[in-house]
Design a protein around this motif. Structure first.
Motif, short mmCIF file in Angstrom:
data_model
loop_
_atom_site.label_atom_id
_atom_site.label_comp_id
_atom_site.label_asym_id
_atom_site.label_seq_id
_atom_site.Cartn_x
_atom_site.Cartn_y
_atom_site.Cartn_z
N UNK A 15 -3.06 53.37 14.34
CA UNK A 15 -3.98 52.91 13.30
C UNK A 15 -3.55 51.57 12.74
N UNK A 16 -4.12 51.23 11.61
CA UNK A 16 -3.84 49.95 10.96
C UNK A 16 -2.39 49.92 10.45
N UNK A 30 2.04 53.08 10.53
CA UNK A 30 0.64 52.94 10.92
C UNK A 30 -0.17 54.08 10.34
N UNK A 31 -1.41 53.80 10.01
CA UNK A 31 -2.31 54.82 9.46
C UNK A 31 -2.26 56.07 10.31
N UNK A 32 -2.16 57.21 9.66
CA UNK A 32 -2.17 58.48 10.37
C UNK A 32 -0.80 58.98 10.81
N UNK A 33 0.23 58.16 10.62
CA UNK A 33 1.57 58.59 11.01
C UNK A 33 2.25 59.33 9.87
N UNK A 87 2.20 56.22 3.47
CA UNK A 87 1.13 55.52 2.76
C UNK A 87 1.64 54.11 2.42
N UNK A 88 0.75 53.14 2.34
CA UNK A 88 1.19 51.77 2.07
C UNK A 88 2.06 51.68 0.82
N UNK A 89 3.22 51.06 0.99
CA UNK A 89 4.11 50.83 -0.14
C UNK A 89 4.94 52.02 -0.57
#
Ligand code: FES
Length: 103
Positions: A15-16, A30-33, A87-89
């Motif tokens: 993902x992103x 990455x998204x989903x990891x 999650x980001x951050x």
């Protein structure tokens, strides 16, 4: 390219990308990891240390049963890295032993 990148990047659609912080160091997830997957892909094997002998522990079962992957995530101790999405951050810390949540 590190050994971890070679092993885990072939044929994988991710993902992103975004950054997470692990013991003060930024790594890409990455998204989903899950956090565990992101750390394994980054070549990081040790997620916590045992209480008495301070032996390293990492992903073992990968399905939420063994408790070997407990880390402190965003200040919450004993979070299972194999069951928690990155999650980001998010801020992750290597944990020593089992932590009492009230402590
Ligand atoms: S690796 Fe077993 S509970 Fe996470």
């Amino acid at each position: 390219m590190s050994r971890g990148e070679r092993i885990f990047s072939r044929g994988v659609e991710r993902g992103k990308p975004f950054e997470i912080e692990v013991d003060g160091k930024k790594i890409v997830a990455y998204e989903g990891e899950t956090i565990g997957a992101a750390l394994l892909a980054a070549g990081r094997r040790t997620l916590r240390f045992t209480n008495k002998l301070e032996q390293p522990r990492g992903l073992y079962c990968g399905i939420g049963l063994c408790q070997e992957c407990r880390m402190t995530v965003d200040g919450i101790p004993n979070t299972q890295a194999c069951q928690t999405l990155a999650t980001p951050g998010c801020r992750i810390e290597t944990q020593k032993s089992f932590k009492n949540r009230e402590a």
